[in-house]
Design a protein around this motif. Sequence first.
Motif, short mmCIF file in Angstrom:
data_model
loop_
_atom_site.label_atom_id
_atom_site.label_comp_id
_atom_site.label_asym_id
_atom_site.label_seq_id
_atom_site.Cartn_x
_atom_site.Cartn_y
_atom_site.Cartn_z
N LEU A 164 0.81 -1.21 0.00
CA LEU A 164 0.00 0.00 0.00
C LEU A 164 0.85 1.27 0.00
O LEU A 164 0.35 2.36 0.22
CB LEU A 164 -0.91 0.01 1.23
CG LEU A 164 -1.84 -1.20 1.40
CD1 LEU A 164 -2.60 -1.09 2.72
CD2 LEU A 164 -2.80 -1.32 0.25
N ALA A 165 2.13 1.12 -0.29
CA ALA A 165 3.06 2.25 -0.18
C ALA A 165 2.72 3.40 -1.12
O ALA A 165 3.09 4.55 -0.86
CB ALA A 165 4.48 1.77 -0.44
N ASP A 166 2.02 3.11 -2.22
CA ASP A 166 1.69 4.17 -3.17
C ASP A 166 0.39 4.89 -2.82
O ASP A 166 -0.02 5.81 -3.52
CB ASP A 166 1.58 3.59 -4.57
CG ASP A 166 0.51 2.51 -4.68
OD1 ASP A 166 0.34 1.75 -3.70
OD2 ASP A 166 -0.16 2.44 -5.72
N LEU A 167 -0.26 4.47 -1.72
CA LEU A 167 -1.51 5.09 -1.31
C LEU A 167 -1.31 6.07 -0.16
O LEU A 167 -0.35 5.96 0.60
CB LEU A 167 -2.51 4.01 -0.87
CG LEU A 167 -2.90 2.95 -1.89
CD1 LEU A 167 -3.95 2.01 -1.29
CD2 LEU A 167 -3.43 3.59 -3.17
N HIS A 199 -15.53 -12.10 2.26
CA HIS A 199 -14.36 -11.31 1.87
C HIS A 199 -14.07 -10.18 2.85
O HIS A 199 -13.23 -9.33 2.58
CB HIS A 199 -14.58 -10.72 0.47
CG HIS A 199 -14.97 -11.73 -0.57
ND1 HIS A 199 -14.14 -12.78 -0.91
CD2 HIS A 199 -16.11 -11.88 -1.30
CE1 HIS A 199 -14.74 -13.51 -1.84
NE2 HIS A 199 -15.93 -13.00 -2.09
N GLN A 200 -14.75 -10.17 3.99
CA GLN A 200 -14.61 -9.17 5.05
C GLN A 200 -15.18 -7.81 4.66
O GLN A 200 -14.85 -6.79 5.28
CB GLN A 200 -13.14 -9.01 5.49
CG GLN A 200 -12.50 -10.29 6.01
CD GLN A 200 -13.21 -10.90 7.21
OE1 GLN A 200 -13.53 -12.08 7.24
NE2 GLN A 200 -13.48 -10.08 8.20
N ARG A 201 -16.07 -7.77 3.67
CA ARG A 201 -16.74 -6.53 3.29
C ARG A 201 -17.97 -6.30 4.16
O ARG A 201 -18.74 -7.23 4.41
CB ARG A 201 -17.16 -6.57 1.82
CG ARG A 201 -15.99 -6.65 0.85
CD ARG A 201 -16.47 -6.73 -0.60
NE ARG A 201 -17.25 -7.95 -0.85
CZ ARG A 201 -17.64 -8.34 -2.05
NH1 ARG A 201 -17.34 -7.61 -3.12
NH2 ARG A 201 -18.34 -9.45 -2.19
N VAL A 258 -8.07 -8.88 4.08
CA VAL A 258 -8.43 -7.50 3.79
C VAL A 258 -7.33 -6.79 3.00
O VAL A 258 -7.60 -6.07 2.03
CB VAL A 258 -8.75 -6.74 5.09
CG1 VAL A 258 -8.89 -5.24 4.83
CG2 VAL A 258 -10.02 -7.29 5.72
N ALA A 259 -6.08 -6.99 3.40
CA ALA A 259 -4.96 -6.35 2.70
C ALA A 259 -4.96 -6.74 1.22
O ALA A 259 -4.73 -5.89 0.34
CB ALA A 259 -3.64 -6.75 3.36
N HIS A 260 -5.22 -8.01 0.93
CA HIS A 260 -5.28 -8.44 -0.48
C HIS A 260 -6.48 -7.83 -1.19
O HIS A 260 -6.36 -7.29 -2.30
CB HIS A 260 -5.38 -9.97 -0.54
CG HIS A 260 -5.63 -10.49 -1.92
ND1 HIS A 260 -4.61 -10.84 -2.78
CD2 HIS A 260 -6.80 -10.72 -2.60
CE1 HIS A 260 -5.12 -11.26 -3.92
NE2 HIS A 260 -6.45 -11.19 -3.84
N HIS A 304 -7.03 -5.77 -4.72
CA HIS A 304 -7.44 -6.66 -5.82
C HIS A 304 -8.95 -6.87 -5.81
O HIS A 304 -9.44 -7.98 -5.56
CB HIS A 304 -6.72 -8.00 -5.69
CG HIS A 304 -5.23 -7.88 -5.65
ND1 HIS A 304 -4.46 -7.63 -6.77
CD2 HIS A 304 -4.36 -7.96 -4.60
CE1 HIS A 304 -3.19 -7.57 -6.42
NE2 HIS A 304 -3.10 -7.76 -5.11
N PRO A 305 -9.73 -5.82 -6.09
CA PRO A 305 -11.19 -5.94 -6.04
C PRO A 305 -11.76 -6.93 -7.05
O PRO A 305 -12.90 -7.38 -6.88
CB PRO A 305 -11.66 -4.52 -6.32
CG PRO A 305 -10.52 -3.86 -7.04
CD PRO A 305 -9.29 -4.47 -6.46
#
Length: 455
Positions: free
Chosen positions: A22-25, A291-293, A322-324, A328-329
């Motif tokens: 997530l470094a680019d966010l 999917h933890q949504r 969640v991280a994945h 990757h929606p």
Amino acid sequence: MRHHDLVVIGAGSGNAVVDESLADLDVAVVEERWFGGTCLNAGCIPSKMLAHTAHVARSVREAGAFDVDAALKAVRWRDARDRVFGRLDAERDRGRRGRMEDDSVSVYEGSAWFTGPRTLRIERADGALDVSAGQIVVAAGGRPLVPEPVVDANLPYETSDTVMRIDSPPQRLAILGGGYIAAELAEVFAAAGSSVTIVEKEDHLLGPQDETVAERFTSLVRSRYDLRLGQEVSTVGGRPGALRLTLDDGSTVEADMLLVAVGRVPNSDRLNLEAAGIATHGDGRVIVDEHQRTTADGVFALGDICSAVPLKHVANREAKVVAHNLRHPDDLIAADHGLVPAAVFTRPQIASVGATEQDCRDKGLDYLVGKAGYGDVAYGWAMEDTTGFCKVLAEAGTGRLLGAHLMGPQASILIQPLILAATLGIDAATLATSPYWIHPALTEVVENALLDLGL
């Protein structure tokens, strides 16, 4: 209003969501109390560190069974406490400092609640801040449940959040609750010199465990604690340091300190979830899909605030999911909660996975039971163990493992081959006869329980 690509509410297992992927966010983490969460600060880690100290003390007390002359002088409670929390508080502070020094993550120390879809108000020491986010992860955990008679009394009490940090163990400790938290902390304080009374509304301690485990554990600890089973607290009276608990049968318990360990509740009621369109179950847990949504678009949840199995290893697994899924929606993965193992770090240890025998019976399953005692294997002789056992449940005909339950030394380790077999679909007969089982290791008790199924 400050906008972030992602906001994570809770820096326990929620902190594990924020990794290099997530470094680019533009990411923010909100934490109200403890970096590292309950597990690091007031839960599984400190309780097990103190439980190990208690086990060492009990080993000294019981050394005579092995023809060893030894005497326990004392458990130096304050030294033990400072050793444990000196290490854990340093870990917490390092984690907090690391996050605050991470240029890619904004850290907000304060409480957060929703003001609308994917919008939050964060109350900090230096004032309130409104933020919005493209995606939000709710990982705000839970807290100890405190019964009304205790709240209404307006007298001091401890919970698992506080009791491990006290300056000295009480002479008389009353514990409300008979679950794993109560059982582990009873072990800790009894070893430290407290006289322990446990008040539990069920007829056995560790009621959710397999019935054989619950019955045998309850029988074992009757000689250690004053058990008031099948009873509840009606009122709490007295004064600080001299409490009087009146139970629903009219009996009383005198105590210097009260520990409330009747369960935990999710922190969902503190987040104004309705404003965000996030639905909850009747018990307050946030509703999530596989999917933890949550029911709100762009909002995920993990850990004790949503899970029916509030354990750290479950929260960690959900954090990976969640991280994945955040990145990757179109390639979502799911968290499988079908076979979640658990352990209770009392003496003796207890470990379990899968169905209990009462589950199998209630579902009308055609099942087999295999049992073996620690005292039936050579290393059990070495340990002079007469109470430990392994119990396995398997589907009749196929040998598919349905559940496994151990009580005794190293139970949390011994159960692992059974967890693997159940997870990977290895039937009981194959597990018992295909691999070598080291002799005279304690693992032979697992082998013997599998063979006892008669498959």
